[in-house]
Design a protein around this motif. Structure first.
Motif, PDB file in Angstrom:
ATOM      1  N   TYR A 126     -13.140  45.070 -27.863  1.00  0.00           N
ATOM      2  CA  TYR A 126     -12.608  46.378 -28.038  1.00  0.00           C
ATOM      3  C   TYR A 126     -13.362  47.514 -27.331  1.00  0.00           C
ATOM      4  O   TYR A 126     -12.736  48.554 -26.879  1.00  0.00           O
ATOM      5  N   VAL A 127     -14.521  47.211 -27.104  1.00  0.00           N
ATOM      6  CA  VAL A 127     -15.336  48.345 -26.280  1.00  0.00           C
ATOM      7  C   VAL A 127     -14.950  48.201 -24.975  1.00  0.00           C
ATOM      8  O   VAL A 127     -14.807  49.430 -24.187  1.00  0.00           O
ATOM      9  N   GLN A 128     -14.499  47.299 -24.023  1.00  0.00           N
ATOM     10  CA  GLN A 128     -13.782  47.301 -23.051  1.00  0.00           C
ATOM     11  C   GLN A 128     -12.490  48.065 -22.999  1.00  0.00           C
ATOM     12  O   GLN A 128     -12.260  48.811 -22.173  1.00  0.00           O
ATOM     13  N   MET A 129     -11.866  47.716 -24.092  1.00  0.00           N
ATOM     14  CA  MET A 129     -10.322  48.421 -24.241  1.00  0.00           C
ATOM     15  C   MET A 129     -10.375  49.854 -24.195  1.00  0.00           C
ATOM     16  O   MET A 129      -9.734  50.542 -23.550  1.00  0.00           O
ATOM     17  N   VAL A 130     -11.492  50.328 -24.722  1.00  0.00           N
ATOM     18  CA  VAL A 130     -11.619  51.827 -24.820  1.00  0.00           C
ATOM     19  C   VAL A 130     -12.337  52.288 -23.855  1.00  0.00           C
ATOM     20  O   VAL A 130     -12.691  53.655 -23.680  1.00  0.00           O
ATOM     21  N   GLY A 131     -12.758  51.591 -22.789  1.00  0.00           N
ATOM     22  CA  GLY A 131     -13.422  52.118 -21.576  1.00  0.00           C
ATOM     23  C   GLY A 131     -14.776  52.367 -21.816  1.00  0.00           C
ATOM     24  O   GLY A 131     -15.295  53.092 -20.951  1.00  0.00           O
ATOM     25  N   LEU A 132     -15.466  51.793 -22.522  1.00  0.00           N
ATOM     26  CA  LEU A 132     -17.013  52.055 -22.792  1.00  0.00           C
ATOM     27  C   LEU A 132     -17.930  50.785 -22.251  1.00  0.00           C
ATOM     28  O   LEU A 132     -19.052  50.738 -22.712  1.00  0.00           O
ATOM     29  N   ALA A 133     -17.222  49.746 -21.553  1.00  0.00           N
ATOM     30  CA  ALA A 133     -17.977  48.577 -21.162  1.00  0.00           C
ATOM     31  C   ALA A 133     -19.290  49.015 -20.776  1.00  0.00           C
ATOM     32  O   ALA A 133     -20.237  48.274 -20.858  1.00  0.00           O
ATOM     33  N   GLU A 134     -19.242  50.207 -19.867  1.00  0.00           N
ATOM     34  CA  GLU A 134     -20.732  50.218 -19.267  1.00  0.00           C
ATOM     35  C   GLU A 134     -21.851  50.796 -20.110  1.00  0.00           C
ATOM     36  O   GLU A 134     -22.909  50.657 -19.821  1.00  0.00           O
ATOM     37  N   ARG A 135     -21.337  51.292 -21.134  1.00  0.00           N
ATOM     38  CA  ARG A 135     -22.332  51.809 -22.269  1.00  0.00           C
ATOM     39  C   ARG A 135     -22.212  50.843 -23.397  1.00  0.00           C
ATOM     40  O   ARG A 135     -23.241  51.316 -24.453  1.00  0.00           O
ATOM     41  N   ALA A 136     -21.828  49.597 -23.199  1.00  0.00           N
ATOM     42  CA  ALA A 136     -21.790  48.762 -24.556  1.00  0.00           C
ATOM     43  C   ALA A 136     -23.195  48.520 -25.007  1.00  0.00           C
ATOM     44  O   ALA A 136     -23.485  48.466 -26.386  1.00  0.00           O
ATOM     45  N   ASP A 137     -24.202  48.653 -24.299  1.00  0.00           N
ATOM     46  CA  ASP A 137     -25.572  48.170 -24.747  1.00  0.00           C
ATOM     47  C   ASP A 137     -26.468  49.457 -24.949  1.00  0.00           C
ATOM     48  O   ASP A 137     -27.745  49.268 -25.445  1.00  0.00           O
ATOM     49  N   VAL A 138     -26.066  50.532 -25.024  1.00  0.00           N
ATOM     50  CA  VAL A 138     -26.430  51.797 -25.283  1.00  0.00           C
ATOM     51  C   VAL A 138     -26.516  52.216 -26.782  1.00  0.00           C
ATOM     52  O   VAL A 138     -25.603  52.139 -27.426  1.00  0.00           O
ATOM     53  N   ARG A 148     -18.373  59.035 -27.796  1.00  0.00           N
ATOM     54  CA  ARG A 148     -18.219  59.011 -29.335  1.00  0.00           C
ATOM     55  C   ARG A 148     -16.844  58.695 -29.929  1.00  0.00           C
ATOM     56  O   ARG A 148     -16.763  58.048 -30.590  1.00  0.00           O
ATOM     57  N   LYS A 149     -15.935  59.597 -29.277  1.00  0.00           N
ATOM     58  CA  LYS A 149     -14.554  59.399 -29.743  1.00  0.00           C
ATOM     59  C   LYS A 149     -14.053  58.158 -29.504  1.00  0.00           C
ATOM     60  O   LYS A 149     -13.253  57.367 -30.208  1.00  0.00           O
ATOM     61  N   ARG A 150     -14.288  57.774 -28.238  1.00  0.00           N
ATOM     62  CA  ARG A 150     -13.847  56.135 -27.667  1.00  0.00           C
ATOM     63  C   ARG A 150     -14.654  55.365 -28.728  1.00  0.00           C
ATOM     64  O   ARG A 150     -13.736  54.235 -29.004  1.00  0.00           O
ATOM     65  N   LEU A 151     -15.884  55.497 -28.983  1.00  0.00           N
ATOM     66  CA  LEU A 151     -16.312  54.302 -30.091  1.00  0.00           C
ATOM     67  C   LEU A 151     -15.614  54.420 -31.346  1.00  0.00           C
ATOM     68  O   LEU A 151     -15.268  53.395 -31.943  1.00  0.00           O
ATOM     69  N   GLU A 152     -15.417  55.500 -31.846  1.00  0.00           N
ATOM     70  CA  GLU A 152     -14.672  55.678 -33.083  1.00  0.00           C
ATOM     71  C   GLU A 152     -13.316  55.158 -32.946  1.00  0.00           C
ATOM     72  O   GLU A 152     -13.071  54.233 -34.070  1.00  0.00           O
ATOM     73  N   LEU A 153     -12.549  55.015 -31.925  1.00  0.00           N
ATOM     74  CA  LEU A 153     -11.352  54.523 -31.732  1.00  0.00           C
ATOM     75  C   LEU A 153     -11.711  53.024 -31.912  1.00  0.00           C
ATOM     76  O   LEU A 153     -11.059  52.161 -32.410  1.00  0.00           O
ATOM     77  N   ALA A 154     -12.548  52.379 -31.154  1.00  0.00           N
ATOM     78  CA  ALA A 154     -12.964  51.069 -30.835  1.00  0.00           C
ATOM     79  C   ALA A 154     -13.206  50.190 -32.148  1.00  0.00           C
ATOM     80  O   ALA A 154     -12.752  49.341 -32.852  1.00  0.00           O
ATOM     81  N   ARG A 155     -14.065  51.352 -33.046  1.00  0.00           N
ATOM     82  CA  ARG A 155     -14.365  50.726 -34.375  1.00  0.00           C
ATOM     83  C   ARG A 155     -13.110  50.719 -35.533  1.00  0.00           C
ATOM     84  O   ARG A 155     -12.981  49.655 -36.057  1.00  0.00           O
ATOM     85  N   LEU A 164      -3.207  53.320 -38.295  1.00  0.00           N
ATOM     86  CA  LEU A 164      -4.190  54.046 -37.711  1.00  0.00           C
ATOM     87  C   LEU A 164      -4.272  55.531 -37.700  1.00  0.00           C
ATOM     88  O   LEU A 164      -3.299  56.094 -37.292  1.00  0.00           O
ATOM     89  N   LEU A 165      -5.312  56.096 -38.647  1.00  0.00           N
ATOM     90  CA  LEU A 165      -5.252  57.519 -38.753  1.00  0.00           C
ATOM     91  C   LEU A 165      -6.180  57.923 -37.667  1.00  0.00           C
ATOM     92  O   LEU A 165      -7.391  57.913 -37.679  1.00  0.00           O
ATOM     93  N   MET A 166      -5.660  58.963 -36.607  1.00  0.00           N
ATOM     94  CA  MET A 166      -6.710  59.723 -35.358  1.00  0.00           C
ATOM     95  C   MET A 166      -6.834  61.144 -35.609  1.00  0.00           C
ATOM     96  O   MET A 166      -5.780  61.863 -35.559  1.00  0.00           O
TER      97      MET A 166
END
Ligand SMILES: Nc1ncnc2c1ncn2[C@@H]1O[C@H](COP(=O)(O)OP(=O)(O)OP(=O)(O)O)[C@@H](O)[C@H]1O
Ligand SMILES: [Mg+2]
Length: 247
Positions: A126-138, A148-155, A164-166
Motif C-alpha cells: 500500500y505504501v508503494q501504491m500511494v508513492g511513498l516507497a522512498e519514505r517507507a521507513d521514515v 501525510r495525505k498519501r499516508l492517510e490514504l494508504a492507511r 472510502l471517505l476522502m
C-alpha cells in the motif's frame, strides 16, 4: 440489475446534527451505490466533514438514520463501522508520529494477517501504491503535508473498505503532487472502489466524480453531475460571493 445491486451501499436518511444552537447538518438525505464516486461540495462550514463524522461514527446524529450495506448503523461504534467496511481519511491528518510510514499502515493491515512479516509485506504494498516507497521507513512526523495525505490514504485503503471517505485529499498538497494523487484515486475507481470525496478543487471533482452534492449551511442545496452543479446559478452566486471560492 438484481435487487441486491439496486440496494444502495450507503443510505443517509434525514440526518440532522446539532451542536447546541449550531445545526451543522440539516435534514440531509442521500444514497451512494456500489462503485459510484460522489463529491460533497460546499463552502467552509457547510457541514461536509460533519457528514463524514456521522457516516464513520465519530458523531451520533441528533436525528435521522444511516444504513450501510442494508444494515442500520446509526448507533454503531466507529470501530464496528470500520470492520463493516467504512474507512476515511482526515482533513487534518492524524498518523502515529513516532511510528514509521510502514508501521502506520501495518496497524491497518493487522486484522488480515497472523504474522508480522505478512503484515509488513502487505503494508509495503500500500505504501508503494500511494508513492511513498522512498519514505517507507521514515517516522511519520518527518513527512511533508502531501506525504501525510498519501499516508492517510494508504492507511484507509489497507483496511480494504467497501466505502472510502476522502476529506480534502488534495487540500494543502503542493500542486505538482496533485496529478499523482488524482491518478491514484482513478485507479481505485477503476477497481470499483466506492468513494465519497470532499473536494474544493473543481478540476478534481470533474475528473473523478459521477455525481455531486453541494451543501450550504448543513443542507443539500443542489445535486447533479459535477458539470450541472458547478454551473448552477445558486452555486455560482455562493462561490463568487465568497470571492471566487476554492476552485
Ligand atoms: N464538534 C463540534 N462542535 C461544535 N460545532 C461544530 C463541531 N464540528 C463542527 N462544528 C460546526 O459545524 C459547522 C460545519 O462544520 P464542518 O467541519 O462540517 O464544515 P465543512 O463543510 O467540513 O467545512 P470546511 O470546508 O471548512 O472543512 C461549522 O459551523 C462548525 O463550526
Ligand atoms: Mg471540512
Amino acid at each position: 440489475m438484481t435487487q441486491q445491486e439496486n440496494t444502495p451501499l450507503l443510505d443517509v436518511r434525514s440526518v440532522t446534527m446539532a451542536f447546541g444552537g449550531i445545526v451543522a447538518v440539516r435534514d440531509l438525505s442521500f444514497t451512494v451505490t456500489k462503485g459510484e464516486i460522489l463529491a460533497l461540495m460546499g463552502p467552509n462550514g457547510a457541514g461536509k466533514t460533519t457528514t463524514f463524522n456521522l457516516i464513520a461514527g465519530a458523531l451520533l446524529p441528533t436525528s435521522g438514520q444511516i444504513f450501510f450495506d442494508g444494515r442500520d448503523i446509526t448507533q454503531t461504534k466507529p470501530d464496528a463501522r470500520c470492520k463493516a467496511g467504512i474507512a476515511r481519511t482526515f482533513q487534518i491528518t492524524q498518523p502515529f508520529d513516532e511510528l514509521t510510514v510502514v508501521e502506520n499502515v501495518m496497524v491497518a493491515t493487522m486484522p488480515y494477517h497472523s504474522s508480522m512479516s505478512q503484515m509488513r509485506k502487505d503494508a509495503r504494498r500500500y505504501v508503494q501504491m500511494v508513492g511513498l516507497a522512498e519514505r517507507a521507513d521514515v517516522m511519520a512526523k518527518g513527512l511533508s503535508t502531501g506525504q501525510r495525505k498519501r499516508l492517510e490514504l494508504a492507511r484507509a485503503m489497507a483496511t480494504r473498505p467497501k466505502l472510502l471517505l476522502m476529506d480534502e485529499v488534495t487540500g494543502g498538497v503542493d500542486q505538482k503532487s496533485i496529478p499523482g494523487l488524482l491518478d491514484l484515486v482513478k485507479s481505485l475507481r477503476d477497481e470499483g472502489q466506492t468513494l465519497i470525496i470532499i473536494e474544493h478543487n473543481m478540476r478534481v471533482i470533474n475528473e473523478l466524480s459521477d455525481r455531486a452534492i453541494f451543501m450550504n449551511r448543513g443542507a443539500r442545496m443542489v445535486e447533479g453531475t459535477p458539470h450541472e452543479v458547478a454551473g448552477h446559478p445558486q452555486v455560482v452566486d455562493l462561490y463568487l460571493g465568497e470571492g471566487g471560492g476554492h476552485a
